[in-house]
Enzyme design. Structure first.
Site, PDB file in Angstrom:
ATOM      1  N   TYR A 143      53.619 110.773 -19.145  1.00 10.03           N
ATOM      2  CA  TYR A 143      53.116 112.030 -18.594  1.00 10.03           C
ATOM      3  C   TYR A 143      53.256 112.084 -17.074  1.00 10.03           C
ATOM      4  CZ  TYR A 143      50.776 113.900 -22.781  1.00 10.03           C
ATOM      5  OH  TYR A 143      50.491 114.440 -23.998  1.00 10.03           O
ATOM      6  N   LYS A 190      54.083  99.776 -29.017  1.00  9.48           N
ATOM      7  CA  LYS A 190      55.417  99.635 -29.613  1.00  9.48           C
ATOM      8  C   LYS A 190      56.056  98.431 -28.922  1.00  9.48           C
ATOM      9  CE  LYS A 190      58.751 101.215 -32.277  1.00  9.48           C
ATOM     10  NZ  LYS A 190      58.681 101.283 -33.750  1.00  9.48           N
ATOM     11  N   ASP A 222      54.114 103.320 -35.096  1.00 13.54           N
ATOM     12  CA  ASP A 222      54.610 103.970 -36.318  1.00 13.54           C
ATOM     13  C   ASP A 222      53.758 103.558 -37.521  1.00 13.54           C
ATOM     14  OD1 ASP A 222      55.644 101.424 -35.874  1.00 13.54           O
ATOM     15  OD2 ASP A 222      57.661 101.874 -36.603  1.00 13.54           O
ATOM     16  N   ASP A 246      47.890 110.850 -27.463  1.00  9.43           N
ATOM     17  CA  ASP A 246      47.964 112.307 -27.657  1.00  9.43           C
ATOM     18  C   ASP A 246      48.328 112.601 -29.107  1.00  9.43           C
ATOM     19  OD1 ASP A 246      48.108 115.071 -26.959  1.00  9.43           O
ATOM     20  OD2 ASP A 246      50.302 114.890 -26.925  1.00  9.43           O
ATOM     21  N   ASP A 250      45.642 113.906 -32.492  1.00 14.67           N
ATOM     22  CA  ASP A 250      45.814 115.122 -33.297  1.00 14.67           C
ATOM     23  C   ASP A 250      45.908 114.744 -34.775  1.00 14.67           C
ATOM     24  OD1 ASP A 250      45.842 116.785 -31.068  1.00 14.67           O
ATOM     25  OD2 ASP A 250      47.530 117.979 -31.801  1.00 14.67           O
TER      26      ASP A 250
HETATM   27  C1  IPM Z   1      45.543 117.112 -25.018  1.00  9.26           C
HETATM   28  C2  IPM Z   1      46.577 118.178 -24.842  1.00  9.26           C
HETATM   29  C3  IPM Z   1      47.212 118.004 -23.471  1.00  9.26           C
HETATM   30  C4  IPM Z   1      47.881 116.649 -23.455  1.00  9.26           C
HETATM   31  C5  IPM Z   1      48.179 119.125 -23.066  1.00  9.26           C
HETATM   32  C6  IPM Z   1      47.515 120.480 -23.105  1.00  9.26           C
HETATM   33  C7  IPM Z   1      48.797 118.867 -21.735  1.00  9.26           C
HETATM   34  O1  IPM Z   1      47.515 118.117 -25.866  1.00  9.26           O
HETATM   35  O2  IPM Z   1      44.567 117.087 -24.236  1.00  9.26           O
HETATM   36  O3  IPM Z   1      45.671 116.306 -25.937  1.00  9.26           O
HETATM   37  O4  IPM Z   1      49.017 116.500 -23.924  1.00  9.26           O
HETATM   38  O5  IPM Z   1      47.260 115.704 -22.950  1.00  9.26           O
HETATM   39 MG    MG Z   2      47.054 116.719 -27.386  1.00  5.54          MG
END
Ligand code: IPM
Ligand code: MG
Length: 372
Positions: A143, A190, A222, A246, A250
């Site tokens: 990032y 990894k 993975d 990240d 999710d």
């Molecule tokens: C998160 C989001 C952010 C990230 C985006 C909005 C930049 O997906 O907080 O997980 O990738 O960190």
């Molecule tokens: Mg995110």
């Protein structure tokens, strides 16, 4: 009685709606415990670009620096998602805020609530009892590494860089968390391919000696992605770098039944930031269908961070009460849904006066409360 300054950044899409409910909850806590929360609202994200041209205006950054805690709704707008060449993007506001405030650790707890097991796309028997927390590094890696296009314009690059110091400071937090939980830490990396991952392993292995009570294991990302849905109960604390965290967070969010339930905290040396893990969900904006619980549980994390554990516990209790009584937004209760505001009212009302155990849902629907 405490007095705290809280900067609220409602952001875009459903951000303002869910923040309104979270603010209601903060006011209920203040009333119940006789605290003073000085709340101020500031622009960040697409709304800030529209108003000022800057996704993180100086005024907002200064207000966050001066606050005891920051509460964020969500940022992002489809008009930027569809234009990958846009020079200014809402996400830049959040990334810069993380960097400016030194928020190097993003903490994302994932709990599978028994009452919601049926809402997960995964088999209830697999996910029942899931209780894990992801420690995601937040200000390093891909990032924030050097990025750009090659001189001939035919390629692009994003450098992944980590220093020992960056690894160590979040690893300490993750070990401490594990020591206070089920004493199990999993480093996800990894290391069979990436040099940065090998540095992570080296550092975590060295730190493990300082936390002999914590059992440590190592998993390639993975495999971790697969294990999360196959057998999530095996995890207690997951420690990982920025991009892996990240993606995995999710993925882990489906274990809880709805993304709308998961809070997060981003902490560093100074002021900390609290936000739901979901995005700005622009399609739902203004429709009263967004689940405010992730933001309300972020308030619970905020209160804990401000060393107000009884207050945080009461917020969690009120959320449990809402879940058990079916006070749920449409993604969790399509047949008899409650609106964003009704869920917020119910929780805030319960906090303001939880001695009143005889719940009358009508009170919530018509908004009968001293604070609503
Ligand atoms: C998160 C989001 C952010 C990230 C985006 C909005 C930049 O997906 O907080 O997980 O990738 O960190
Ligand atoms: Mg995110």
């Amino acid at each position: 009685m405490v007095s705290k300054k809280i900067a609220v950044l409602p952001g875009d899409g459903i951000g303002p709606e869910v923040c309104r409910q979270a603010v209601k909850v903060l006011k209920a806590v203040a009333e119940r415990f006789d605290h003073h929360f000085h709340l101020s609202s500031h622009l960040m994200g697409a709304c800030a670009i529209d108003a000022t041209g800057n996704p993180l205006p100086d005024e907002t950054l200064e207000a966050c620096r001066a606050a005891d805690a920051v509460l964020l709704g969500a940022i992002g707008d489809p008009k930027y998602d569809h234009d990958p060449t846009a020079a200014v993007r809402p996400e830049q506001g959040l990334l810069r805020l993380r960097q400016e405030l030194g928020l190097f650790a993003n903490i994302r707890p994932v709990v599978a609530y028994d009452v919601l097991l049926a809402h997960s796309p995964l088999q209830p028997a697999r996910i029942q009892g899931t209780d894990l927390v992801i420690y995601r590094e937040l200000t390093g890696g891909l990032y924030f590494g050097d990025k750009g296009r090659t001189a001939d314009g035919q390629g692009a690059y994003d450098h992944c860089v980590y220093s020992r110091h960056e690894i160590r400071r979040i690893a300490h937090l993750a070990f401490q968390a594990a020591a206070g939980r089920r004493r199990h830490l999993t480093l996800v990396d990894k290391a069979n391919v990436l040099e940065t991952s090998r540095l992570w392993r080296e550092e975590v292995r060295a730190l493990a000696a300082q936390y002999p009570e914590v059992e440590v294991d190592y998993l390639y990302v993975d495999n971790a992605a697969m294990q999360l849905v196959l057998n999530p109960r095996q995890f207690d604390v997951i420690l990982t770098e920025n991009m892996f965290g990240d993606i995995l967070s999710d993925e882990a969010s489906v274990l809880a039944g709805s993304m709308g339930l998961l809070p997060s905290a981003s902490v560093g040396a100074g002021v900390a930031l609290f936000e739901p893990i979901h995005g700005s969900y622009p399609q739902a904006r203004g429709r009263g269908i967004a689940n405010p619980i992730a933001t309300i549980l972020s308030v619970a994390m905020l209160l804990e961070h401000l060393e107000l554990p009884a207050e945080a516990a009461l917020v969690r209790e009120a959320v449990d009460e809402a879940l058990h009584n079916g006070i749920l937004t449409p993604e969790l209760s399509p047949i008899a849904p409650y609106s964003t505001e009704e869920v917020g009212n119910y929780i805030a009302f319960w906090i303001a006066d939880s001695n009143e155990k005889q719940w009358n849902k009508n009170n919530v629907e018509i908004g009968v409360s001293t604070i609503i």
